[in-house]
Design an enzyme around this catalytic site. Structure first.
Site, PDB file in Angstrom:
ATOM      1  N   ASN A 211       0.842  -1.201   0.000  1.00 28.67           N
ATOM      2  CA  ASN A 211       0.000   0.000   0.000  1.00 28.67           C
ATOM      3  C   ASN A 211       0.875   1.247   0.000  1.00 28.67           C
ATOM      4  O   ASN A 211       2.011   1.230   0.465  1.00 28.67           O
ATOM      5  CB  ASN A 211      -0.893   0.010   1.239  1.00 28.67           C
ATOM      6  CG  ASN A 211      -1.896   1.142   1.229  1.00 28.67           C
ATOM      7  OD1 ASN A 211      -2.384   1.544   0.171  1.00 28.67           O
ATOM      8  ND2 ASN A 211      -2.204   1.692   2.392  1.00 28.67           N
ATOM      9  N   ASP A 247      -3.596  -4.740  10.854  1.00 31.92           N
ATOM     10  CA  ASP A 247      -3.573  -3.464  11.565  1.00 31.92           C
ATOM     11  C   ASP A 247      -3.453  -2.335  10.560  1.00 31.92           C
ATOM     12  O   ASP A 247      -2.451  -2.232   9.838  1.00 31.92           O
ATOM     13  CB  ASP A 247      -2.396  -3.422  12.543  1.00 31.92           C
ATOM     14  CG  ASP A 247      -2.494  -4.491  13.606  1.00 31.92           C
ATOM     15  OD1 ASP A 247      -3.613  -4.697  14.125  1.00 31.92           O
ATOM     16  OD2 ASP A 247      -1.467  -5.126  13.910  1.00 31.92           O
ATOM     17  N   LEU A 248      -4.428  -1.473  10.488  1.00 32.27           N
ATOM     18  CA  LEU A 248      -4.512  -0.449   9.456  1.00 32.27           C
ATOM     19  C   LEU A 248      -3.265   0.423   9.422  1.00 32.27           C
ATOM     20  O   LEU A 248      -2.904   1.047  10.432  1.00 32.27           O
ATOM     21  CB  LEU A 248      -5.761   0.410   9.688  1.00 32.27           C
ATOM     22  CG  LEU A 248      -6.024   1.517   8.658  1.00 32.27           C
ATOM     23  CD1 LEU A 248      -6.272   0.908   7.276  1.00 32.27           C
ATOM     24  CD2 LEU A 248      -7.207   2.373   9.081  1.00 32.27           C
ATOM     25  N   ASP A 249      -2.605   0.469   8.267  1.00 31.04           N
ATOM     26  CA  ASP A 249      -1.444   1.328   8.024  1.00 31.04           C
ATOM     27  C   ASP A 249      -0.303   1.092   9.002  1.00 31.04           C
ATOM     28  O   ASP A 249       0.494   1.985   9.270  1.00 31.04           O
ATOM     29  CB  ASP A 249      -1.853   2.809   8.052  1.00 31.04           C
ATOM     30  CG  ASP A 249      -2.734   3.181   6.873  1.00 31.04           C
ATOM     31  OD1 ASP A 249      -2.693   2.481   5.857  1.00 31.04           O
ATOM     32  OD2 ASP A 249      -3.461   4.186   6.972  1.00 31.04           O
ATOM     33  N   GLU A 250      -0.207  -0.111   9.561  1.00 31.91           N
ATOM     34  CA  GLU A 250       0.858  -0.416  10.510  1.00 31.91           C
ATOM     35  C   GLU A 250       1.715  -1.594  10.071  1.00 31.91           C
ATOM     36  O   GLU A 250       2.479  -2.142  10.869  1.00 31.91           O
ATOM     37  CB  GLU A 250       0.268  -0.668  11.903  1.00 31.91           C
ATOM     38  CG  GLU A 250      -0.375   0.565  12.517  1.00 31.91           C
ATOM     39  CD  GLU A 250      -0.824   0.340  13.953  1.00 31.91           C
ATOM     40  OE1 GLU A 250      -0.419  -0.685  14.535  1.00 31.91           O
ATOM     41  OE2 GLU A 250      -1.564   1.184  14.475  1.00 31.91           O
TER      42      GLU A 250
END
Length: 304
Positions: A211, A247-250
């Protein structure tokens, strides 16, 4: 006075074409650090008649840590002897030290699918570079939750699949996406795909997902982050490419970059500069992944 090039510049300076031939392979290994690992790998390849083109290594702790190594080698007739070589490497080198390893052919481009919403800058950069041979990949499909970019994508001769996504239809939409992607690709790239990926999708897609998003603006979540950044007078805008996890954006970070801005920059200029950084960072991350330069270690990465 001469200056040392940055890591990004050094890696970018190695074009995919230098290793993309039928007799060149890439070996990635990972095991507990111990004496003799480099020697064992090198001796085995030499016995097989291989010439080592490059070798990079890293240890988290030379006394008790984990050891990582990327070896690029040239072996005449590699495709014909690959099965035997893999079996012997496991028995003689990898097995005794409980080594994890992968062997890939540099002549086989990674199969890549791209997911996008409405913003086109990252998508078009990937398509253009792949068409020019600057990315040694085969982009097989572009999937979008909006129809806006269909004409631009089809101009490259690549299928464009529109699968609308709404709050109520998301499970059905992801099922259609999985039917299209599952088992068919080596990598999925979210080129500004503005939907959260569900745990089910991650479990079933069967390949890594990369991403790209704006970074170094951590306080400006939600809509219009660059407008909020302008209002706060930021001095840096940047981007982060990372692997997608639950885990979102981690997820583990592959590459980051920034550009300095001043109070004179308008919101529109911040958006343009941010898009430039996003394109460059995503391209580098995709290139490095597809050249087998990236090894995941817990929630970080080693990039050779």
């Amino acid at each position: 006075m001469a200056t040392r090039p940055s890591a990004a510049a050094t890696l970018d300076a190695v074009p995919a074409a230098t290793t993309s031939n039928i007799d060149t392979a890439r070996l990635l290994v990972r095991c507990r650090d111990r004496r003799g690992v480099v020697s064992a790998v090198s001796a085995f390849l030499s016995e097989q008649g291989a010439n080592i083109v490059s070798l990079d290594q890293y240890s988290t702790d030379f006394q008790s840590g984990e050891f990582f190594q990327r070896t690029v080698f040239h072996l005449p007739g590699f495709a014909a002897v690959r099965d035997r070589l893999e079996q012997e490497f496991q028995e003689r080198v990898a097995g005794p030290v409980e080594m994890e390893w992968t062997l890939t052919s540099a002549a086989t481009p990674k199969r890549v699918a791209v997911m996008v919403s409405k913003l086109d800058h990252c998508l078009l950069d990937l398509l253009w570079r792949a068409k020019r041979g600057e990315l040694d990949v085969t982009i097989g499909v572009v999937v979008s939750n909006h129809p806006d970019l269909a004409d631009e994508v089809r101009a490259f001769g690549i299928p464009f699949v529109h699968i609308p996504v709404s709050r109520d239809s998301k499970p059905e939409a992801e099922a259609r996406q999985l039917d299209l992607l599952r088992g068919n690709f080596d990598l999925v790239v979210l080129a500004r795909y503005m939907q959260i990926i569900s745990p089910r999708f991650l479990d079933e897609v069967g390949c890594p997902i990369i991403n790209i998003h704006h970074s170094f603006l951590p306080a400006f979540i939600g809509a219009a982050p660059y407008k909020k950044a302008k209002e706060r007078g930021v001095k840096l805008v940047g981007a982060t490419a990372h692997y997608v996890t639950g885990d979102l954006d981690e997820g583990p970070i592959i590459e980051q970059d920034v550009v300095r801005v001043s109070h004179r920059a308008s919101t529109g200029e911040l958006v343009r500069l941010g898009a430039d950084v996003e394109r460059a960072v995503l391209t580098r991350a995709v290139r490095w992944h597809c050249e087998d330069r990236v090894v995941r270690h817990d929630n970080t990465t080693i990039v050779f």
